[in-house]
Design a protein around this motif. Structure first.
Motif, PDB file in Angstrom:
ATOM      1  N   GLY A 119       0.818  -1.218   0.000  1.00 11.14           N
ATOM      2  CA  GLY A 119       0.000   0.000   0.000  1.00 11.14           C
ATOM      3  C   GLY A 119       0.848   1.262   0.000  1.00 11.14           C
ATOM      4  O   GLY A 119       0.558   2.225  -0.714  1.00 11.14           O
ATOM      5  N   VAL A 120       1.903   1.262   0.786  1.00 16.42           N
ATOM      6  CA  VAL A 120       2.808   2.420   0.838  1.00 16.42           C
ATOM      7  C   VAL A 120       3.419   2.661  -0.552  1.00 16.42           C
ATOM      8  O   VAL A 120       3.500   3.798  -1.024  1.00 16.42           O
ATOM      9  CB  VAL A 120       3.919   2.215   1.895  1.00 16.42           C
ATOM     10  N   ALA A 121       3.785   1.581  -1.215  1.00 14.27           N
ATOM     11  CA  ALA A 121       4.360   1.710  -2.558  1.00 14.27           C
ATOM     12  C   ALA A 121       3.367   2.385  -3.508  1.00 14.27           C
ATOM     13  O   ALA A 121       3.744   3.216  -4.336  1.00 14.27           O
ATOM     14  CB  ALA A 121       4.752   0.336  -3.097  1.00 14.27           C
ATOM     15  N   GLY A 148       0.970   4.552  -2.692  1.00 14.18           N
ATOM     16  CA  GLY A 148       0.941   5.982  -2.364  1.00 14.18           C
ATOM     17  C   GLY A 148       2.156   6.692  -2.929  1.00 14.18           C
ATOM     18  O   GLY A 148       2.051   7.764  -3.528  1.00 14.18           O
ATOM     19  N   LEU A 149       3.314   6.091  -2.766  1.00 11.82           N
ATOM     20  CA  LEU A 149       4.555   6.667  -3.309  1.00 11.82           C
ATOM     21  C   LEU A 149       4.443   6.838  -4.825  1.00 11.82           C
ATOM     22  O   LEU A 149       4.758   7.895  -5.375  1.00 11.82           O
ATOM     23  CB  LEU A 149       5.753   5.760  -2.988  1.00 11.82           C
ATOM     24  N   VAL A 159       2.331   9.754  -6.113  1.00  9.59           N
ATOM     25  CA  VAL A 159       2.852  11.125  -5.985  1.00  9.59           C
ATOM     26  C   VAL A 159       4.165  11.282  -6.764  1.00  9.59           C
ATOM     27  O   VAL A 159       4.871  12.266  -6.590  1.00  9.59           O
ATOM     28  CB  VAL A 159       2.997  11.585  -4.511  1.00  9.59           C
ATOM     29  N   VAL A 176       6.908   8.964  -7.125  1.00  6.27           N
ATOM     30  CA  VAL A 176       8.097   8.182  -6.790  1.00  6.27           C
ATOM     31  C   VAL A 176       7.980   6.842  -7.548  1.00  6.27           C
ATOM     32  O   VAL A 176       6.893   6.444  -7.946  1.00  6.27           O
ATOM     33  CB  VAL A 176       8.194   7.971  -5.255  1.00  6.27           C
ATOM     34  N   GLU A 178       0.905  18.672  -8.779  1.00  2.98           N
ATOM     35  CA  GLU A 178       1.750  17.871  -7.889  1.00  2.98           C
ATOM     36  C   GLU A 178       1.680  18.367  -6.454  1.00  2.98           C
ATOM     37  O   GLU A 178       1.841  17.605  -5.513  1.00  2.98           O
ATOM     38  CB  GLU A 178       3.204  17.910  -8.383  1.00  2.98           C
ATOM     39  N   ARG A 232      -3.473  15.906  -0.649  1.00  2.00           N
ATOM     40  CA  ARG A 232      -4.095  14.640  -1.057  1.00  2.00           C
ATOM     41  C   ARG A 232      -5.112  14.191  -0.013  1.00  2.00           C
ATOM     42  O   ARG A 232      -4.916  14.379   1.190  1.00  2.00           O
ATOM     43  CB  ARG A 232      -3.039  13.536  -1.227  1.00  2.00           C
ATOM     44  N   VAL A 281       0.048   6.882   3.833  1.00  2.00           N
ATOM     45  CA  VAL A 281       1.408   6.878   4.401  1.00  2.00           C
ATOM     46  C   VAL A 281       2.429   6.972   3.260  1.00  2.00           C
ATOM     47  O   VAL A 281       3.395   7.739   3.326  1.00  2.00           O
ATOM     48  CB  VAL A 281       1.638   5.610   5.260  1.00  2.00           C
ATOM     49  N   GLY A 282       2.187   6.211   2.192  1.00  2.00           N
ATOM     50  CA  GLY A 282       3.085   6.262   1.029  1.00  2.00           C
ATOM     51  C   GLY A 282       3.144   7.659   0.428  1.00  2.00           C
ATOM     52  O   GLY A 282       4.208   8.154   0.062  1.00  2.00           O
ATOM     53  N   MET A 283       1.976   8.311   0.321  1.00  2.00           N
ATOM     54  CA  MET A 283       1.932   9.675  -0.238  1.00  2.00           C
ATOM     55  C   MET A 283       2.710  10.646   0.654  1.00  2.00           C
ATOM     56  O   MET A 283       3.456  11.497   0.154  1.00  2.00           O
ATOM     57  CB  MET A 283       0.480  10.146  -0.344  1.00  2.00           C
ATOM     58  N   MET A 329       5.111   9.885   2.777  1.00  2.00           N
ATOM     59  CA  MET A 329       6.535   9.565   2.654  1.00  2.00           C
ATOM     60  C   MET A 329       7.083  10.113   1.348  1.00  2.00           C
ATOM     61  O   MET A 329       8.207  10.635   1.293  1.00  2.00           O
ATOM     62  CB  MET A 329       6.748   8.041   2.694  1.00  2.00           C
ATOM     63  N   GLY A 330       6.274  10.016   0.289  1.00  2.00           N
ATOM     64  CA  GLY A 330       6.676  10.538  -1.017  1.00  2.00           C
ATOM     65  C   GLY A 330       6.877  12.043  -0.968  1.00  2.00           C
ATOM     66  O   GLY A 330       7.841  12.571  -1.538  1.00  2.00           O
ATOM     67  N   ALA A 331       5.978  12.743  -0.279  1.00  2.00           N
ATOM     68  CA  ALA A 331       6.105  14.202  -0.159  1.00  2.00           C
ATOM     69  C   ALA A 331       7.432  14.555   0.492  1.00  2.00           C
ATOM     70  O   ALA A 331       8.154  15.442   0.043  1.00  2.00           O
ATOM     71  CB  ALA A 331       4.945  14.757   0.659  1.00  2.00           C
ATOM     72  N   TYR A 335      10.108  12.622   0.694  1.00  2.00           N
ATOM     73  CA  TYR A 335      11.229  12.162  -0.138  1.00  2.00           C
ATOM     74  C   TYR A 335      11.504  13.136  -1.283  1.00  2.00           C
ATOM     75  O   TYR A 335      12.646  13.378  -1.645  1.00  2.00           O
ATOM     76  CB  TYR A 335      10.928  10.759  -0.688  1.00  2.00           C
ATOM     77  N   LEU A 336      10.412  13.692  -1.834  1.00  2.00           N
ATOM     78  CA  LEU A 336      10.559  14.612  -2.970  1.00  2.00           C
ATOM     79  C   LEU A 336      10.643  16.068  -2.511  1.00  2.00           C
ATOM     80  O   LEU A 336      10.609  16.986  -3.330  1.00  2.00           O
ATOM     81  CB  LEU A 336       9.369  14.446  -3.933  1.00  2.00           C
ATOM     82  N   GLN A 377       8.402  17.901  -1.078  1.00  2.00           N
ATOM     83  CA  GLN A 377       7.211  18.662  -1.448  1.00  2.00           C
ATOM     84  C   GLN A 377       6.391  18.928  -0.190  1.00  2.00           C
ATOM     85  O   GLN A 377       6.421  18.133   0.747  1.00  2.00           O
ATOM     86  CB  GLN A 377       6.391  17.895  -2.498  1.00  2.00           C
ATOM     87  N   PHE A 412       3.055  19.319   0.288  1.00  2.00           N
ATOM     88  CA  PHE A 412       1.618  19.034   0.414  1.00  2.00           C
ATOM     89  C   PHE A 412       1.326  18.173   1.639  1.00  2.00           C
ATOM     90  O   PHE A 412       2.194  17.476   2.165  1.00  2.00           O
ATOM     91  CB  PHE A 412       1.061  18.400  -0.872  1.00  2.00           C
ATOM     92  N   TYR A 433       8.410   6.756  10.489  1.00  2.00           N
ATOM     93  CA  TYR A 433       8.941   7.709   9.499  1.00  2.00           C
ATOM     94  C   TYR A 433       8.546   9.152   9.824  1.00  2.00           C
ATOM     95  O   TYR A 433       8.672  10.035   8.980  1.00  2.00           O
ATOM     96  CB  TYR A 433       8.535   7.293   8.077  1.00  2.00           C
TER      97      TYR A 433
END
Lengths: 308, 276
Positions: free
Chosen positions: A60-62, A64-65, A68, A70, B54, B58, B122-124, B126-128, B130-131, B133, B135, B161
Motif C-alpha cells: 500500500g505504501v508503494a 501511495g509513493l 505522488v 516516486v 503535484e 491529497r 502513508v506512502g503519499m 513519505m513521497g512528499a 522524499y521529494l 514537497q 503538500f 517515518y
C-alpha cells in the motif's frame, strides 16, 4: 560455465537505478540481506525504506509513493509478497494502475531448505489473473538485468520472479528481454518444449543430454503479456507439447499454454511442474528430482514422448 | 475565509444530496456518508489545497463504501456536476460504488477493500518528504475498518517515518454493518482507538465530528504540525446524522430511503433548520 546469482544481479541493477534516477526507491520487508535488496542500502541509504515484517502495508505504501511521482520497487520473498498482499496488489496496485514494481525473490521451490511455508508455487497463476499486471520470469542473470531495464522504462504494475538458484550460468546470450516476447532456443520438432524462468536451463541441459534435433524449445520469460503468436507458430509444426516450470502444475505456464492451444490448435500437452502436494525441506537437487524438474527427469519425459 | 455558517449550509445541502441520490438510485451507504459529511465539508471547503497538480493536498477515503458522501461533497464543491450524481453506481459512470481514481480525476486513491487507505496515504506522505514537497495528506478511516490489521501496520510505519505531514481522521460513528451485539444491545466497533493511536506514536486529538468549528480548528492545527509525530483525529460522530430515524441505527448502513422516508428526511434537512 559458472553460475551467476540472479538475486545479486537484482540488487546490483537496482542499486544502479537508484543512483541514476532519484525517483527510484526500494521497499524492504525485512529480508534485504537475503533478497540482496541491501545493495541499495549500501549505495544510497535515503532510497532504501525498511517497511518491516508487514507486506500488506508495504504494498500500500508503494502505491501511495507511486501516485505522488516516486518509482517504488517492492521486494520480499515471493510467497509472502504474493499471498499475504494479494488483495492489496489487486485493489491498490493493479486497479489504480500504479507504477509499482513487485519483486518476488526466492520464488518457486528452491528456497534454501526452508520448506513448504516458503515455497512460492502459485505466483504465476495469481499474477496472470490480474488486469494491468505484467509478469516476468527470467532464466539467467543477464536476462534478469535486461528485464529490469524494461521494467524501469515501462510505466505500470509489474511482477518479477527472482530465483534463488545460484547455479545458473548466463546461457541465453546477449539478446535483450522484450515484454511479451518469447525466444526460440532450439528449432527442430516434432516435440515442442515450452519453459519459463530458470527451468529453461534445466531443459537446455536435458536437450544436451538427449542430443536430439527432434525438439523445438521455446523460452517464455514474459508470462503476461504472453507470446501467443510464437507458441502457435511452433505448435502448428509439432505433434506433442511439453511445458516445464518451477510452479504448481495447475495454472502457471502449463495452464496458459493448454488454454491457448485448446482454443486455437488442440494438442496433447504434458505439463511438468510441481505436483498437487506440499513439498518438504530439501536440497535443490532433491526438490527438482522429486517433482520431475531436474534435467535428468525432463530428459526422461522427452525420451518417452519421442519413443511414442 | 469561509464562515462557519456557510460551511454548515454546505453540509446540510450535501446531506440532502446523499438522501436524494440514494433514493433515486435505490443504492448507497447512507449511514456512514451522513456521519462523515461534516468532516468532508471542512476538508473540501476549507482545508484541502486543491490547486497545483503535484503540490495539491491529497485525500484518501479509506472507508471507500462512503463514496456517495464524497461524490455529493465534490458536487457541492463544484468539482463534478450535480446532474452527474444521478449516474452514481451505474455501469459506465465515473461515480463507481467504491471510489475509482482511474475514472474520476478528482480522486487521489481508489478504495473499497477496507484497511488499505492508510497505507497508501502513508506512502503519499513519505513521497512528499522524499521529494521535498510540502503538500499535506489526509485520510478518513472508519472505526469498524480499524479492525483490519493493515491499519496498524500502516500506523506503525507512519510513526517510525515521523510523518507530520499526515492527518488521520477516524469517523467514529460507533456502528458497523452488522457488528457486535448481545441481545438487542449493539456495541461500538472499537472504543479504544485514542489509546491505540497514542501507543502507536501518534498525537491524538478527540473532537466532536459534527462540530464544524472544532473540526476546522483541529484540522488546521494538524496541517501546521511541527512535531515529529503523525496526528490522529478521533472524530465522534453519529451514524445517519441529521435524519432522526436513521441516526444510530445500523440498519441504515447501506439502505436507500423510500418515497415517504425521503420526504421525512428532506423535511429535517432544511438549510438553516434544526437538523444540527
Amino acid at each position: 560455465m559458472k553460475g551467476e546469482s540472479l538475486r545479486n544481479t537484482f540488487g546490483q541493477v537496482l542499486s544502479q537505478l537508484v543512483q541514476q534516477d532519484s525517483r527510484v526507491v526500494a521497499l524492504d520487508g525485512d529480508l534485504g540481506n537475503s533478497t540482496k535488496l541491501d545493495h541499495v542500502l549500501m549505495v544510497k541509504e535515503s532510497a532504501f525504506f525498511q517497511m518491516g515484517i508487514a507486506e500488506q502495508n508495504m504494498v500500500g505504501v508503494a502505491v501511495g509513493l507511486a501516485h505522488v511521482g516516486v518509482k517504488p520497487w517492492v521486494c520480499s520473498f515471493a510467497t509472502f509478497l504474493t499471498k499475504r498482499a494479494f488483495d492489496q496488489i489487486v485493489v491498490s496496485v493493479a486497479q489504480t494502475n500504479a507504477n509499482v514494481k513487485l519483486i518476488g525473490s526466492y520464488s518457486g521451490l528452491l528456497t534454501s531448505n526452508t520448506g513448504k511455508s516458503h515455497h512460492s508455487l502459485e505466483d504465476l497463476t495469481m499474477f496472470s489473473t490480474i488486469p494491468n499486471m505484467s509478469v516476468i520470469a527470467p532464466a539467467d542473470a543477464q536476462e534478469l538485468a535486461s528485464a529490469m531495464k524494461i521494467m524501469y522504462e515501462t510505466d505500470g504494475p509489474m511482477y518479477l520472479r527472482v530465483s534463488r538458484d545460484e547455479t545458473i550460468p548466463p546461457f541465453l546470450g546477449g539478446e535483450p528481454f522484450q515484454l511479451g516476447k518469447g525466444r526460440v532456443l532450439a528449432d527442430g520438432g516434432p516435440i515442442l518444449v515450452v519453459s519459463t524462468g530458470t527451468m529453461t536451463y534445466q531443459v537446455k541441459l536435458a536437450l544436451e543430454q538427449l542430443q536430439t534435433n527432434m525438439v523445438t524449445h521455446l523460452h517464455m520469460p514474459s508470462i503476461k503479456p504472453f507470446d501467443t503468436k510464437l507458441l502457435l507458430e511452433h505448435a502448428a509444426l509439432c505433434t506433442q507439447v511439453v511445458t516445464v516450470e518451477e510452479h504448481y502444475i495447475r495454472g502457471g505456464l502449463g495452464g496458459i499454454v493448454a488454454e491457448i492451444l485448446s482454443e486455437q490448435n488442440p494438442k496433447y500437452v504434458t505439463r511438468i511442474g510441481v505436483k498437487d502436494a506440499f513439498s518438504g525441506c530439501g536440497t535443490d537437487a532433491e526438490l527438482l528430482e522429486a517433482n520431475g524438474l531436474s534435467a535428468n527427469c525432463i530428459a526422461e519425459t522427452i525420451k518417452k514422448l519421442l519413443a511414442k | 475565509m469561509i464562515s462557519i455558517q456557510q460551511l454548515e449550509n454546505h453540509a446540510v445541502s450535501i446531506r440532502r444530496k446523499i438522501i436524494e441520490t440514494a433514493h433515486y438510485k435505490k443504492q448507497g451507504h447512507v449511514g456512514g456518508s451522513l456521519s462523515a459529511v461534516d468532516i468532508l465539508t471542512v476538508l473540501y471547503f476549507d482545508q484541502l489545497n486543491l490547486n497545483g497538480n503535484e503540490m495539491r493536498d491529497r485525500f484518501v477515503l479509506s472507508k471507500g463504501h462512503v463514496a456517495l458522501g464524497l461524490y455529493c461533497t465534490l458536487a457541492e464543491r463544484g468539482l463534478i456536476e450535480m446532474e452527474e450524481l444521478k449516474t452514481f453506481d451505474s455501469f459506465d459512470s465515473r461515480l463507481q460504488a467504491h471510489p475509482d481514481m482511474t475514472r474520476l480525476e478528482s480522486l487521489d486513491m481508489s478504495t473499497g477493500s477496507l484497511g488499505q487507505g492508510l497505507s497508501t496515504a502513508v506512502g503519499m506522505a513519505m513521497g512528499a518528504k522524499y521529494l521535498s514537497q510540502s503538500f499535506h495528506v489526509f485520510v478518513l478511516l472508519g472505526d469498524g475498518e480499524s479492525q483490519e490489521g493493515q491499519v496498524w501496520e500502516a500506523a506503525s510505519i507512519a510513526a517510525r517515518y515521523k510523518l507530520n505531514n499526515l492527518t488521520v481522521i477516524v469517523d467514529c460513528n460507533g456502528l458497523q454493518q452488522f457488528g457486535w451485539y448481545e441481545g438487542n444491545q449493539v456495541f461500538p466497533p472499537d472504543q479504544h482507538l485514542p489509546e491505540k493511536f497514542k501507543s502507536f506514536g501518534f498525537l491524538v486529538q478527540e473532537v466532536d465530528g459534527h462540530s464544524i468549528a472544532s473540526l476546522q480548528k483541529v484540522l488546521e492545527q494538524s496541517k501546521q504540525n511541527r512535531t515529529n509525530q503523525p496526528i490522529a483525529i478521533i472524530a465522534k460522530t453519529v451514524k445517519g446524522k441529521g435524519v432522526s430515524f436513521m441516526e444510530n441505527n445500523y440498519l441504515w448502513h447501506s439502505k436507500a430511503p423510500n418515497d415517504e422516508e425521503l420526504d421525512q428526511a428532506l423535511l429535517q434537512l432544511e438549510v438553516g433548520g434544526e437538523c444540527r
